[in-house]
Design an enzyme around this catalytic site. Sequence first.
Site, PDB file in Angstrom:
ATOM      1  CG  HIS A  38     -30.434  48.991  18.610  1.00 52.28           C
ATOM      2  ND1 HIS A  38     -31.594  48.620  19.259  1.00 52.28           N
ATOM      3  CD2 HIS A  38     -30.755  50.087  17.883  1.00 52.28           C
ATOM      4  CE1 HIS A  38     -32.572  49.465  18.934  1.00 52.28           C
ATOM      5  NE2 HIS A  38     -32.082  50.360  18.095  1.00 52.28           N
ATOM      6  CE  LYS A  48     -28.171  43.949  22.033  1.00 51.78           C
ATOM      7  NZ  LYS A  48     -28.917  44.717  21.040  1.00 51.78           N
ATOM      8  CE1 TYR A 108     -32.109  43.829  24.545  1.00 49.37           C
ATOM      9  CE2 TYR A 108     -34.262  43.021  23.897  1.00 49.37           C
ATOM     10  CZ  TYR A 108     -33.393  44.070  24.114  1.00 49.37           C
ATOM     11  OH  TYR A 108     -33.812  45.351  23.890  1.00 49.37           O
ATOM     12  CG  ASP A 146     -34.160  52.051  15.862  1.00 49.57           C
ATOM     13  OD1 ASP A 146     -33.056  52.288  16.405  1.00 49.57           O
ATOM     14  OD2 ASP A 146     -34.968  51.227  16.319  1.00 49.57           O
TER      15      ASP A 146
END
Length: 178
Positions: A38, A48, A108, A146
């Site tokens: 991603h 992140k 995250y 995905d």
Amino acid sequence: MFLEWFRADVLTAETGRRFGIQQANHSVSAKGVLRGIHYADVPPGQAKLVYCPSGAVLDVVVDLRCGSPTFGRSDSIVLRAEEHKVIFVSEGLGHGFCALDDDSSVVYLVSAVYNPQTERTVNPLDPQLALPWPTGLGNLVLSAKDRDAPTLAEAQSVGMLPDYGECAAFYRRLGSST
């Protein structure tokens, strides 16, 4: 136990830039679940700071910045709860992970709130990327998003990937505001 896993001053000293937290996410996955790769359009991008507070994951970062000297290359690290490692993923880089244990958690902190209009995905099983996903876990479990994501070449051919020069300019702007 007490663990200080994030300090803004330390991250700024290490990266030379400001990291403004806009959202915090927590994901729990069963063994063999693969999430990613991603990334978000730059700007605004989404940096992140990734930490695994329980279980273990193989965490992978891919350079998706067209024109970068390391374009298409990846790096990986196993994040285990007992080791307390944290990684920083800058804007323009792709991120994914595979749970190595049941009930593996990934927390995250991100620099921008989720925006479905700017979020992108590259197929984590793209043979061109040859990412080091673990073997011996059986069939890896992917979301439809995905699994159906474009390959790196497909994403590049339609202009979906970040530009290295634009990312570098964006990083300089972030560094000048510290």
